[in-house]
Scaffold this active site. Structure first.
Site, PDB file in Angstrom:
ATOM      1  CD  GLU A 129      -4.528   6.940   2.085  1.00  0.00           C
ATOM      2  OE1 GLU A 129      -4.251   5.747   1.884  1.00  0.00           O
ATOM      3  OE2 GLU A 129      -3.699   7.763   2.509  1.00  0.00           O
TER       4      GLU A 129
ATOM      5  CG  HIS B  70      -1.742   1.191   1.438  1.00  0.00           C
ATOM      6  ND1 HIS B  70      -3.114   1.189   1.267  1.00  0.00           N
ATOM      7  CD2 HIS B  70      -1.415   2.455   1.808  1.00  0.00           C
ATOM      8  CE1 HIS B  70      -3.583   2.403   1.519  1.00  0.00           C
ATOM      9  NE2 HIS B  70      -2.570   3.190   1.861  1.00  0.00           N
ATOM     10  CD  GLU B  71       1.548   3.247   3.773  1.00  0.00           C
ATOM     11  OE1 GLU B  71       1.531   4.347   3.198  1.00  0.00           O
ATOM     12  OE2 GLU B  71       0.596   2.822   4.487  1.00  0.00           O
TER      13      GLU B  71
END
Ligand code: BES
Ligand code: ZN
Length: 867
Positions: free
Chosen positions: A328, A305-306
């Site tokens: 997001e 995700h990051e």
């Protein structure tokens, strides 16, 4: 007013007449005194006549005498605290063009886990401070004066003055280092154009391991001294994710290096700072012997995700927080794509439905909000890092991808990244690129999902050879909202080979399906089944008429349906029951069709069903759920088997925890037995990390004030372990005793310095049903302290969500809103409203369950049927 500094107050955004181009920043943290001093020289482009420079600053002491714009000294300097702005006025208009704004400032390394803060750790038995930044959403202004909005991209050149023996990291690689006695000065390379919220600094003692991508980008994982072996898994996932995203977005990783680092005090799970990603320890570190399979999965998803943000978010950044979901939602969606490709055996896309479910549940509240939400003050931003931006956002992206096709979708994303690299984009910019590349009406379709809150339930019924559909907004309180959506409908009939898709644009529509029904088996109508929303790619629910519903139950029993469809049917049915659109009786009858289910995600969704009816029915309903989950649990047992799959390991843990929570005695007894052995011998193979949480919860079910040895044993384990994941397992169990005084003791434990503020939510998340009343009293008594300690973090919302939501009566809702009437703050307003709405929904549901005529009978019948 027109010419006074006050004209800039009360604005959502900074004026645009001056914008930063380059920041030259020098910072000197004092880790012992917990202060810092700094100097900034910012190259600013003035584009329209003005006598003011307006930028953000908060909790900083800006040295007025030090301020210069070129060689001009200001005539007035005003800091407006509430607006978090600094207005610098000059006695004449500033020349259009570039000039340098210079100033000195000082601040505190705070303990609030935001801005520039201190985190505590122990190294060689000695307690120490590290200095860390967390700037998202709007806290860079707490470290240096700046234009603290994502659209003001600039280049950053940092210089740090730190103790010579410490590691000092920032976004870019070190260009030069000079040492002068106890202090070293570290000069970093200048960054490409980036937003302020992505600037990062970490100063402390660390070790690292290193690897590199196929392009030669150096990737490092920093851990506490001596613990680098716990960083290996994340390093591997990190390197592979970078390679994967480089191909997927058809754009190289934009920076010369990537560091990832675990921080002991960390408010969120992780933060995607450009080139220096920070994590909670539990979200980065993995230890073959000490971590569970679900810890492992969490690390993989978090890293993926990051790192996705390095493109989606960092290289291309949202123009304003209204478009936060572009960051997001996308990173969440794409992290599943990456992890699915790295670990195909994890069945990641099926697990993704758990995210979709969270989004659907939150968005069924009247107090939800549209994905694109207006933001008028910095204090409103934190509250939108929620299931709408993440889970609904990710789910509507999956819906669109499945509508457009994976390949077209990827191509368009790659062009979008190229087009907006080093710049900013709004939601509609993405739609425009997708529309252009695909020729489909993407903007019209998606706008109904992102600008409008909520989603539809599709009523489906068969009328001869017509499948009739009608949409209405779904709300958990049972009312129907006014929205309509352009819904990508998919359905299949009797087999996954016979699929159809179309856009439902109006309130009602029908499809002639004779060709389908005719091709059905010769068994005739009784084997017909129609499943809408194939594999749950659409963000909507479906309510079938009785005939279609019966067909689906048969299809489930005959094992004709995909895992995702089975999950969708249970989840929709549960939601419809809560909303009083179908009876609990029919939900329970449907569940009965799942009786030998053994898939992880299907069991996960069954285990999330909780029903509060009358006390005697509650036990029977719990027994029904036990009956559903027990066969798979017995098959798996407590002990790991050689060569078993990752999902079986996760399933074992899930089932044992669910059975303990449902009060299944044998499971509780076995958990307690294994716990005692483990307590005497921590190396026993009888209680590996995967089953430990279930045993801890089992022990806590047996603990009371007169028999508290289990609680004390857990505390001892907590104190003796240095592992954050193990600590979190204990914390998540402590408040789950049925004894009110023990719950109270666990809650008070949160206030001791043995529990980091970041970990409060584990204890809050574990509170037993029996403890909810005492927890509420505790919250009221301690509200001032809670507010003071967690005031500036989104963790404050957890106190409300966890403690208020479980209530189920109107009276309680009234009592809670009365208590908060004079205590409300923007940071938890949304959480409070949503929690109260949940309480009222439960209250109405329970009332309707109690008047369901044949429920008791049906429950008995189902119980006997299974016996
Ligand atoms: N950008 C967020 C971190 C964040 C959250 C900053 C809230 C400010 C306020 C980061 O990319 C993120 O989404 N982290 C997630 C983990 C992820 C696996 C969903 C988190 O912190 O839970
Ligand atoms: Zn994120």
């Amino acid at each position: 007013m027109a010419d006074s500094p006050a004209q800039f107050r009360g604005q959502a955004r900074l004026p645009r007449f001056a914008a930063p181009l380059r920041y030259d920043l020098r910072l000197r943290p004092d880790l012992a005194a917990c202060t810092f001093s700094g100097a900034a020289a910012v190259a600013v482009a003035v584009s329209a006549p003005t006598r003011f420079l307006v930028l953000n600053a908060a909790e900083l002491d800006v040295g007025r005498a030090s301020i210069r714009f070129q060689d001009l000294a200001p005539t007035d300097v005003t800091q407006f605290e509430e607006d978090e702005i600094l207005v610098i006025g000059f006695d004449r208009e500033l020349p259009i063009g570039e000039g340098v704004l210079a100033m000195d400032f000082t601040g505190t390394l705070n303990d609030q886990m935001r801005g520039f803060y201190r985190s505590k750790y122990v190294c060689n038995g000695e307690s120490r401070n590290m200095a860390v930044t967390q700037f998202e959403a709007a806290d860079a202004r707490r470290c240096f004066p700046c234009w603290d909005e994502p659209a003001f991209k600039a280049k950053f050149k940092l210089t740090l003055e730190v103790p010579s023996d410490l590691v000092a990291l920032s976004n870019m690689p070190v260009a030069k280092e000079t040492v002068s006695g106890p202090i070293k000065t570290v000069f970093y390379e200048e960054s490409p154009l980036m937003s302020t919220y992505l600037v990062a600094i970490v100063v402390g003692l660390f070790d690292y391991i290193e690897s590199s991508t196929s392009e030669g980008t150096k990737v490092r994982v920093y851990t506490q001294v001596g613990k680098t072996n716990q960083g290996k898994f994340a390093l591997d996932v990190g390197v592979k994710s970078l390679d994967l995203y480089k191909d997927y977005f058809a754009t190289p990783y934009p920076l010369p290096k990537l560091d990832m680092i675990a921080i002991p005090d960390f408010a969120a799970g992780a933060m995607e700072n450009y080139g220096l990603v920070t994590y909670r320890e539990t979200a980065l570190l993995y230890d073959e012997l000490l971590s569970s399979a679900s810890n492992k999965q969490q690390v993989a998803i978090t890293v993926a995700h990051e790192l996705a943000h390095q493109w989606f978010g960092n290289l291309v950044t949202m123009e304003w927080w209204t478009h936060l979901w572009l960051n997001e939602g996308f990173a969440s969606w794409v992290s599943y794509l990456a992890v699915d490709s790295l670990f195909p055996e994890w069945n990641n896309w099926t697990q993704f439905l758990d995210e979709t479910t969270s989004g659907l549940r939150l968005d069924a509240l009247a107090e939800s909000h549209p994905i694109e939400v207006e933001i008028n003050h910095a204090s409103e931003i934190d509250a939108i890092f929620d299931s709408i931006s993440y889970d609904k956002g990710a789910s509507v992206i999956r819906m669109l991808q499945s509508y457009l096709g994976a390949e077209r979708f990827q191509k368009a994303l790659a062009s979008y990244i190229k087009k907006y690299a080093y710049s900013n984009a709004k939601t509609e910019d993405l739609w425009a690129v997708l529309e252009e590349e695909s020729g489909e009406p993407v903007k019209d379709l998606m706008t109904t999902w992102t600008k409008q809150q909520g989603y539809p339930v599709i009523y489906a019924k068969l009328n001869g050879h017509d499948l009739e559909l009608e949409q209405a907004q779904f709300l958990s309180d049972g009312s129907s909202g006014t929205g309509t959506w352009i819904v990508p409908i998919t359905f299949c009939c009797g087999s996954y080979d016979a699929q159809k898709k179309f856009l439902l644009k109006e309130k009602t529509d029908k499809m002639h399906i004779k060709e389908f029904t005719a091709s059905q088996s010769s068994d005739g109508d009784k084997n017909i089944w129609i499943k809408l929303n194939i594999d749950q790619t659409g963000f909507y629910r479906v309510k079938y008429d009785d005939e279609l519903a019966a067909g689906l139950v048969n299809a489930i029993k005959a094992k004709k349906l995909s895992l995702m469809d089975k999950i969708g049917i249970v989840e929709d049915s549960y939601a419809l029951s809560v909303a009083r659109k179908q009876t609990l009786t029919s939900l329970l009858r449907l569940l009965n069709a799942y009786h030998d289910e053994s898939d992880y995600t299907v069991c996960l969704s069954i285990s999330k069903i909780s029903v509060d009816a009358t006390p005697d029915l509650n036990n029977d309903i719990k027994q029904l759920l036990i009956n559903l989950l027990l066969p798979a649990a017995i098959k798996l047992g407590w002990d790991p088997k050689d060569g078993e799959s990752h999902l079986d390991v996760m399933l074992r843990s899930l089932l044992l925890i669910a059975l303990v929570r449902l009060g299944h005695n044998e499971t509780i007894n076995e958990g307690v037995r294994r716990f005692h052995i483990f307590f005497e011998d921590r190396k026993t193979s009888l209680l590996p990390p995967d089953t430990r949480k279930a045993a801890y919860l089992a022990v806590m079910r047996t603990v009371s004030t007169s028999n508290r040895s289990g609680y004390d044993a857990l505390l001892k384990i907590y104190r003796e372990t240095a592992e954050p994941q193990e600590k979190s397992r204990v914390l998540g169990s402590l408040s789950s005793s049925p004894d009110k005084d023990i719950v109270l003791e666990a809650l008070n434990f949160m206030f001791t310095d043995e529990v980091r503020n970041q970990d409060s939510y584990y204890i809050l998340g574990g509170i037993s049903l029996e403890g909810r009343e005492v927890a509420w009293t505790w919250l009221k008594t301690n509200w001032d302290h809670v507010l003071k300690t967690w005031r500036s973090s989104s963790l404050i919302s957890d106190f409300i969500n966890s403690i208020v939501s479980p209530f189920t009566s109107e009276e309680k809702a009234a009592e809670v809103s009365e208590f908060f009437a004079c205590r409300i703050k923007p940071s938890f307003l949304r959480a409070l409203k949503q929690s109260l709405e949940r309480v009222r929904i439960s209250a109405r549901w329970i009332e309707s369950i109690r008047s369901e005529p044949s429920l008791g009978e049906a429950v008995q019948e189902l119980l006997q049927g299974a016996a």
